[in-house]
Scaffold this active site. Structure first.
Site, PDB file in Angstrom:
ATOM      1  CG  ASP A 183      -4.327 -11.060  -0.062  1.00 38.88           C
ATOM      2  OD1 ASP A 183      -3.522 -11.074  -0.990  1.00 38.88           O
ATOM      3  OD2 ASP A 183      -4.814 -10.013   0.401  1.00 38.88           O
ATOM      4  CG  ASP A 192       1.805  -0.736   3.440  1.00 40.79           C
ATOM      5  OD1 ASP A 192       1.086  -0.493   4.424  1.00 40.79           O
ATOM      6  OD2 ASP A 192       1.444  -1.457   2.494  1.00 40.79           O
ATOM      7  CG  HIS A 203      -1.805  -1.004   1.520  1.00 42.71           C
ATOM      8  ND1 HIS A 203      -1.437  -2.180   2.150  1.00 42.71           N
ATOM      9  CD2 HIS A 203      -3.134  -1.096   1.292  1.00 42.71           C
ATOM     10  CE1 HIS A 203      -2.506  -2.945   2.287  1.00 42.71           C
ATOM     11  NE2 HIS A 203      -3.547  -2.322   1.774  1.00 42.71           N
TER      12      HIS A 203
END
Length: 434
Positions: free
Chosen positions: A295, A103, A100
């Site tokens: 994920d 991040d 992201h």
């Protein structure tokens, strides 16, 4: 020159039965599986947020991790975090990573300052990627953590937040394209509501649909060849999120004319929160033609929230990859470890061991899935169970009408005879391989 964060650890390698906690016992990246290397089936990616940005807190306690780049407030610390991140990537040897925007760069005092920070880090990433056999599986925008997103991003009642969201996604798509990312993900985060008392659901859904169309339009404008992915999640942080599960997302995509342009990034933990199994979500997406990426993590089944633990159940993982393989594989997608250490796992070595173990679990699951396919027992059972539909009479019925069907049923001497679904036999068959 290294940061020294991981001490003198060596890169993880495949050692089979001789493997210790920091080497692979089952993941052999170059092993040929169904005509291609294992690494090309699994397409592992490491999540920058949980691995590098998470501080070890939970709803009842603050940070527990001691990381030299915390707090995440300066470019110097952001670059140190990047140095450690790429050292971790080198230790694990996975082919991809994901991020992201929040991040990887510190928040600035303005959008322009945040963008300058972001672009500086993307420059830094580009330098690090130049001499590595490492790619970007996908980028995405964090539009849920900052207080500006408390009422959503594209669904926010404030048009200024919608505009901020659009500008944010544009910059993240630009960066993903620049780094040759293979996908771009939109995770709703707070695209939902806490109470219908203050929510115009119809308007919010229309705004979300228009926003996603803008994403697709911009993808084509800049020539991004990757896949646009939406990630379903039923709740938390919002009470009810509009991207509840795979079926809900597909209905949304159909309504706004996006089912041919957007696929799904499915997470095991989110499937559980929606009351489904992971293989259910994968099979649903595959049946609807929108399976994109996964994920890989797990939830604690005794907790009612998204605990994002590393996978450790070979049977669960095997069934996930079974449906992925039956659907033709992950395409541009991959297996991203959206998983985080437990807050008591304080040592840097824990981060390596967690990923090594998860990669081994996935390798075992993949091999079990391949064995199930090669055995053919599940396929044979499905063929036998639906054999009646392959007869000319059954196919003709589908092109008939109620009156004709009624006449045929009335003319029969007896009704249909129920047949066993053989569930236990099939469960036993699966257990032979996992």
């Amino acid at each position: 020159m290294t940061t020294g964060f991981f001490g003198d650890m060596s890169p993880a390698t495949f050692k089979g039965a001789e493997a210790g906690p920091f080497d692979f016992a089952h993941y052999n990246p170059d092993e040929q599986i169904m005509g291609k290397p294992m690494k090309d089936h699994l397409r592992f990616a490491l999540a920058y947020w949980h691995s590098l940005a998470w501080e070890g807190g939970d709803p009842f306690g603050g940070p527990t991790f001691d990381r030299p780049w915390f707090p995440h407030g300066t470019m110097e610390r952001a670059k140190l975090k990047a140095d450690v991140a790429f050292e971790l990537f080198d230790l694990l040897g996975q082919p991809y990573f994901c991020w992201h925007d929040a991040d990887i760069r510190p928040e600035g005092d303005s959008f322009a300052q945040s963008l300058r920070n972001f672009e500086e880090i993307i420059d830094y990433f580009e330098e690090k990627l130049e001499h590595r056999n490492l790619g970007l599986l996908w980028g995405t925008a964090n539009m849920f953590s900052h207080r500006r997103w408390m009422s959503g991003a594209s669904t926010n009642p404030d048009p200024d937040v919608f505009a901020y969201s659009a500008a944010t996604v544009k910059t993240c798509m630009d960066a993903t394209h620049r780094l040759n990312g293979e996908n771009y993900v939109l995770w709703g985060g707070r695209e939902g509501y806490e109470t219908l008392l203050n929510t115009d659901m119809s308007r919010e859904l229309d705004h979300m649909g228009r926003f996603l169309n803008m994403v697709v339009e911009y993808k084509h404008k800049i020539g991004f060849k990757g896949t646009i992915l939406v990630e379903p999640k039923p709740q938390e942080p919002s009470k009810h999120q509009y991207d509840y599960d795979a079926a809900t997302c597909y209905g949304f995509l159909q309504k706004y004319g996006l089912e041919k342009e957007v696929k799904l990034n499915l997470e095991q933990g989110h499937a559980i929160l929606a009351g489904h199994s992971f293989e259910h979500e994968i099979a649903t997406a595959a049946a609807l033609g929108v399976l994109g990426s996964i994920d890989m993590n797990r939830n604690d089944y005794q907790s009612g929230w998204d605990t994002d633990q590393f996978p450790n159940s070979v049977p669960e993982v095997a069934l996930a990859y079974y449906h992925i393989l039956k659907a033709g594989g992950l395409g541009t997608g991959g297996t991203n470890f959206d998983a985080k250490l437990r807050r008591q796992s304080l040592d840097p070595q824990d981060l390596v061991a967690a990923h090594v173990g998860a990669m081994d679990v996935c390798a075992r699951g993949l091999k079990a899935a391949v064995a199930l396919i090669e055995d053919g027992g599940l396929d044979d059972a499905l063929t036998a169970r639906y054999a009646g539909w392959d007869t000319p009479a059954a196919q003709a019925m589908l092109n008939s009408d109620f009156d004709a069907i009624f006449a045929d049923v009335v003319a029969q001497d007896a009704g249909p005879k129920p047949k066993s679904g053989r569930q236990e036999i099939l469960e036993n068959l699966v257990n032979k391989f996992v």
